[in-house]
Design a protein around this motif. Structure first.
Motif, PDB file in Angstrom:
ATOM      1  N   THR A   1       7.511  -9.869 -45.528  1.00 56.43           N
ATOM      2  CA  THR A   1       8.417 -11.013 -45.657  1.00 56.43           C
ATOM      3  C   THR A   1       7.662 -12.226 -46.193  1.00 56.43           C
ATOM      4  O   THR A   1       8.175 -12.958 -47.044  1.00 56.43           O
ATOM      5  N   LEU A   2       6.431 -12.425 -45.731  1.00 63.20           N
ATOM      6  CA  LEU A   2       5.629 -13.567 -46.181  1.00 63.20           C
ATOM      7  C   LEU A   2       5.160 -13.390 -47.626  1.00 63.20           C
ATOM      8  O   LEU A   2       4.976 -14.355 -48.359  1.00 63.20           O
ATOM      9  N   TRP A   3       4.909 -12.128 -48.021  1.00 64.41           N
ATOM     10  CA  TRP A   3       4.378 -11.878 -49.367  1.00 64.41           C
ATOM     11  C   TRP A   3       5.401 -12.161 -50.457  1.00 64.41           C
ATOM     12  O   TRP A   3       5.044 -12.579 -51.547  1.00 64.41           O
ATOM     13  N   GLN A   4       6.666 -11.884 -50.155  1.00 60.68           N
ATOM     14  CA  GLN A   4       7.656 -11.863 -51.239  1.00 60.68           C
ATOM     15  C   GLN A   4       7.748 -13.169 -52.026  1.00 60.68           C
ATOM     16  O   GLN A   4       7.792 -13.138 -53.249  1.00 60.68           O
ATOM     17  N   PRO A   5       7.725 -14.341 -51.355  1.00 60.86           N
ATOM     18  CA  PRO A   5       7.786 -15.576 -52.159  1.00 60.86           C
ATOM     19  C   PRO A   5       6.459 -15.961 -52.811  1.00 60.86           C
ATOM     20  O   PRO A   5       6.409 -16.869 -53.632  1.00 60.86           O
ATOM     21  N   GLN A   6       5.347 -15.282 -52.453  1.00 62.63           N
ATOM     22  CA  GLN A   6       4.038 -15.718 -52.949  1.00 62.63           C
ATOM     23  C   GLN A   6       3.796 -15.270 -54.383  1.00 62.63           C
ATOM     24  O   GLN A   6       4.229 -14.202 -54.793  1.00 62.63           O
ATOM     25  N   ALA A   7       3.054 -16.106 -55.125  1.00 65.99           N
ATOM     26  CA  ALA A   7       2.756 -15.778 -56.531  1.00 65.99           C
ATOM     27  C   ALA A   7       1.942 -14.491 -56.614  1.00 65.99           C
ATOM     28  O   ALA A   7       2.196 -13.625 -57.445  1.00 65.99           O
ATOM     29  N   SER A   8       0.945 -14.373 -55.736  1.00 67.25           N
ATOM     30  CA  SER A   8       0.137 -13.145 -55.724  1.00 67.25           C
ATOM     31  C   SER A   8      -0.516 -13.007 -54.358  1.00 67.25           C
ATOM     32  O   SER A   8      -0.662 -13.990 -53.634  1.00 67.25           O
ATOM     33  N   ILE A   9      -0.911 -11.783 -54.031  1.00 66.67           N
ATOM     34  CA  ILE A   9      -1.665 -11.568 -52.798  1.00 66.67           C
ATOM     35  C   ILE A   9      -2.850 -10.655 -53.117  1.00 66.67           C
ATOM     36  O   ILE A   9      -2.786  -9.835 -54.038  1.00 66.67           O
ATOM     37  N   THR A  10      -3.931 -10.827 -52.347  1.00 68.61           N
ATOM     38  CA  THR A  10      -5.094  -9.942 -52.476  1.00 68.61           C
ATOM     39  C   THR A  10      -4.996  -8.907 -51.374  1.00 68.61           C
ATOM     40  O   THR A  10      -5.103  -9.234 -50.187  1.00 68.61           O
ATOM     41  N   LEU A  11      -4.765  -7.679 -51.772  1.00 69.43           N
ATOM     42  CA  LEU A  11      -4.408  -6.640 -50.813  1.00 69.43           C
ATOM     43  C   LEU A  11      -5.506  -6.389 -49.780  1.00 69.43           C
ATOM     44  O   LEU A  11      -5.213  -6.180 -48.601  1.00 69.43           O
ATOM     45  N   LEU A  12      -6.773  -6.441 -50.190  1.00 67.98           N
ATOM     46  CA  LEU A  12      -7.857  -6.180 -49.225  1.00 67.98           C
ATOM     47  C   LEU A  12      -7.831  -7.215 -48.101  1.00 67.98           C
ATOM     48  O   LEU A  12      -7.917  -6.870 -46.923  1.00 67.98           O
ATOM     49  N   ASP A  13      -7.671  -8.487 -48.462  1.00 72.86           N
ATOM     50  CA  ASP A  13      -7.637  -9.550 -47.448  1.00 72.86           C
ATOM     51  C   ASP A  13      -6.432  -9.380 -46.518  1.00 72.86           C
ATOM     52  O   ASP A  13      -6.529  -9.568 -45.307  1.00 72.86           O
ATOM     53  N   GLU A  14      -5.295  -9.036 -47.116  1.00 71.20           N
ATOM     54  CA  GLU A  14      -4.068  -8.857 -46.323  1.00 71.20           C
ATOM     55  C   GLU A  14      -4.184  -7.670 -45.375  1.00 71.20           C
ATOM     56  O   GLU A  14      -3.774  -7.744 -44.217  1.00 71.20           O
ATOM     57  N   PHE A  15      -4.731  -6.570 -45.877  1.00 73.63           N
ATOM     58  CA  PHE A  15      -4.927  -5.391 -45.024  1.00 73.63           C
ATOM     59  C   PHE A  15      -5.896  -5.700 -43.883  1.00 73.63           C
ATOM     60  O   PHE A  15      -5.695  -5.258 -42.752  1.00 73.63           O
ATOM     61  N   HIS A  16      -6.947  -6.464 -44.181  1.00 74.01           N
ATOM     62  CA  HIS A  16      -7.899  -6.855 -43.122  1.00 74.01           C
ATOM     63  C   HIS A  16      -7.156  -7.562 -41.983  1.00 74.01           C
ATOM     64  O   HIS A  16      -7.332  -7.225 -40.811  1.00 74.01           O
ATOM     65  N   GLN A  17      -6.322  -8.550 -42.346  1.00 74.80           N
ATOM     66  CA  GLN A  17      -5.614  -9.320 -41.308  1.00 74.80           C
ATOM     67  C   GLN A  17      -4.601  -8.457 -40.571  1.00 74.80           C
ATOM     68  O   GLN A  17      -4.481  -8.526 -39.341  1.00 74.80           O
ATOM     69  N   LEU A  18      -3.867  -7.647 -41.319  1.00 73.08           N
ATOM     70  CA  LEU A  18      -2.855  -6.784 -40.709  1.00 73.08           C
ATOM     71  C   LEU A  18      -3.495  -5.836 -39.690  1.00 73.08           C
ATOM     72  O   LEU A  18      -3.006  -5.672 -38.575  1.00 73.08           O
ATOM     73  N   LEU A  19      -4.623  -5.232 -40.085  1.00 75.71           N
ATOM     74  CA  LEU A  19      -5.294  -4.273 -39.200  1.00 75.71           C
ATOM     75  C   LEU A  19      -5.941  -4.975 -38.012  1.00 75.71           C
ATOM     76  O   LEU A  19      -5.987  -4.425 -36.911  1.00 75.71           O
ATOM     77  N   CYS A  20      -6.423  -6.197 -38.210  1.00 74.75           N
ATOM     78  CA  CYS A  20      -7.000  -6.958 -37.095  1.00 74.75           C
ATOM     79  C   CYS A  20      -5.924  -7.227 -36.049  1.00 74.75           C
ATOM     80  O   CYS A  20      -6.130  -7.007 -34.844  1.00 74.75           O
ATOM     81  N   ARG A  21      -4.762  -7.669 -36.493  1.00 74.13           N
ATOM     82  CA  ARG A  21      -3.662  -7.957 -35.566  1.00 74.13           C
ATOM     83  C   ARG A  21      -3.242  -6.689 -34.825  1.00 74.13           C
ATOM     84  O   ARG A  21      -3.066  -6.689 -33.609  1.00 74.13           O
ATOM     85  N   ALA A  22      -3.070  -5.602 -35.578  1.00 71.31           N
ATOM     86  CA  ALA A  22      -2.597  -4.350 -34.982  1.00 71.31           C
ATOM     87  C   ALA A  22      -3.627  -3.790 -33.994  1.00 71.31           C
ATOM     88  O   ALA A  22      -3.279  -3.352 -32.899  1.00 71.31           O
ATOM     89  N   ALA A  23      -4.917  -3.822 -34.392  1.00 66.82           N
ATOM     90  CA  ALA A  23      -5.967  -3.246 -33.539  1.00 66.82           C
ATOM     91  C   ALA A  23      -6.105  -4.036 -32.242  1.00 66.82           C
ATOM     92  O   ALA A  23      -6.278  -3.452 -31.161  1.00 66.82           O
ATOM     93  N   CYS A  24      -6.031  -5.363 -32.331  1.00 68.82           N
ATOM     94  CA  CYS A  24      -6.150  -6.180 -31.114  1.00 68.82           C
ATOM     95  C   CYS A  24      -4.956  -5.935 -30.184  1.00 68.82           C
ATOM     96  O   CYS A  24      -5.128  -5.764 -28.976  1.00 68.82           O
ATOM     97  N   ALA A  25      -3.758  -5.904 -30.743  1.00 69.40           N
ATOM     98  CA  ALA A  25      -2.561  -5.653 -29.924  1.00 69.40           C
ATOM     99  C   ALA A  25      -2.662  -4.278 -29.256  1.00 69.40           C
ATOM    100  O   ALA A  25      -2.355  -4.118 -28.078  1.00 69.40           O
TER     101      ALA A  25
END
Length: 431
Positions: free
Chosen positions: A125-149
């Motif tokens: 949902t956050l990515w859709q309005p953005q001009a571009s995203i760097t997938l490695l950085d996004e995956f890092h954050q996504l996995l950090c959140r998931a692993a901690c939870a």
């Protein structure tokens, strides 16, 4: 060659060449010397360097090699932590390893993947309005959140970038020299302190979490002597759960890259009934792309192997990347070819296919997170082959093998990310 010859010597000292050349260094020396074993020094310590399936089988022989005090101190200070499972042997190792393996049951992996899916939806949902995203950085954050939870570690949204950054620094700064290495040490120290405080709160009954979650499981774990682990060791081991999960972001990005670089593979993956091919594709991503470069052990007792003398106490390094690319074992090892696994019984991979270590999971030092890695790569393929559309702008996707750990230079920038309407596409649900 004499019966008890010293292994051929590559150079007097290999620290600088290995840091300059990265992943290909050990293999290049093996090829030059015509031997899968050579000697040199690493950080001034006499070291044996080994490559290939036979060498890997030897390296995992517990009667001949030990992991105790094998990892260079700089890696303990950054990547693994002091007192971690990687530095244990024998009964102590098996008991602690069993605790890690208990987290790798299918229901536990499913629980992790549910967190990944939940955070993916919010990221999308956050990515859709953005001009571009760097997938490695996004995956890092996504996995950090998931692993901690998944572990029972409370992490507020505002804390995610900082925690992610610390974990990535541990992965990237371990082998570095200079400022990045010191930043990596500092990141580990800060993360350990925060988790240690959390463990103390839990033990005092001030942090209410499900006892089956890793934070509680490690805090409650009793060693053979009936004592619980020191809170610092619990913190170290919790990081040894979440850090490798965050590191898998690299494999996920490599998998998405492979979908672009090998469009015929993407076509096959989209085909109904491609479950078996997908497993081969995942294995080839893990074999072909660079992940962890090598592992360390120490010779436990004097012995001779293939006419060469191994002296007790000598440091030994096993080349993971070189073994996965060994031309004596793999046909056209530098080609991406998932079909190679069609005729490879899984049992033969124990020492030939070792991106996350070799041998057995339960008794040996093979990474217990291998099943999570496969699940996460599989998930990334599902999303990027079947469930989202996006554009890949021109960028530098070179993977520099001189940099450890490796990554595509751009981190894989994508634009115009949008979900595919499931009603417009019929997909098969059978991973």
């Amino acid at each position: 060659m004499g019966h008890h010859a010293e292994p051929p010597m590559a150079s007097w000292e290999s620290t600088y060449p290995i840091m300059r050349c990265g992943y290909p260094y050990i293999s290049a020396q093996c090829d030059r010397l015509g031997s899968n074993l050579f000697s040199s020094r690493l950080l001034l310590k006499k070291t044996l360097f080994m490559r290939g399936e036979e060498a890997a089988a030897l390296f995992y022989d517990e009667a001949r090699f030990t992991r105790v005090n094998a990892a260079p101190r700089r890696l303990k200070k950054t990547l693994f932590g002091e007192g971690a499972v990687q530095g244990l042997d024998g009964q102590a190792h098996r008991q602690r390893k069993a605790l890690f393996l208990s987290l790798m049951s299918q229901p536990r992996i499913d629980a992790l993947m549910q967190w990944v899916e939940q955070y993916w939806q919010s990221h999308l949902t956050l990515w859709q309005p953005q001009a571009s995203i760097t997938l490695l950085d996004e995956f890092h954050q996504l996995l950090c959140r998931a692993a901690c939870a998944w572990c029972g570690i409370p992490l507020h949204q505002a804390e995610v970038p900082d925690m992610t950054n610390k974990l990535v620094l541990m992965v990237e700064g371990g082998a570095a020299i200079g400022p990045k290495h010191w930043a990596s040490r500092r990141a580990r120290r800060q993360a350990e302190n925060a988790l240690q405080a959390l463990v103390s709160q839990y033990r005092q009954g001030r942090h209410d979490i499900d006892p089956s979650l890793p934070l509680a499981a490690f805090a409650d774990f009793q060693e053979a002597n009936g004592k619980v682990l020191p809170s610092h060791t619990v913190a170290v081991e919790l990081i040894n759960v979440i850090r490798p999960i965050v590191a898998v972001a690299r494999y996920m990005v490599f998998a998405v890259m492979a979908l672009h670089e090998y469009p015929h593979c993407l076509d096959k993956l989209k085909h109904p009934g491609a479950g078996r091919y997908r497993q081969h594709f995942i294995q080839e991503v893990r074999r072909y792309y660079p992940f962890f470069p090598f592992l360390a052990a120490r010779v436990k007792t004097d012995f001779t192997w293939q006419g060469y003398r191994f002296k007790r106490g000598r440091q030994a390094i096993l080349d993971l990347y070189g073994t996965n690319h060994d031309a004596q074992r793999w046909a056209s090892p530098d080609q991406f070819y998932p079909e190679r696994f069609e005729n490879e019984p899984q049992a033969f991979h124990r020492f030939a296919m070792i991106p996350q270590g070799g041998s057995e999971h339960a008794t040996q030092h093979r990474c217990p997170g291998e099943w999570i890695t496969v699940a996460l790569i599989n998930w990334a393929i599902e999303k990027f082959a079947q469930q989202v559309r996006y554009d890949l702008p021109p960028q530098d996707l070179t993977i520099d093998l001189n940099v450890v750990p490796a990554r595509p230079r751009s981190g894989l920038i994508i634009t115009n990310v949008r979900p595919i309407d499931p009603l417009s596409v019929t997909t098969e649900e059978n991973g």
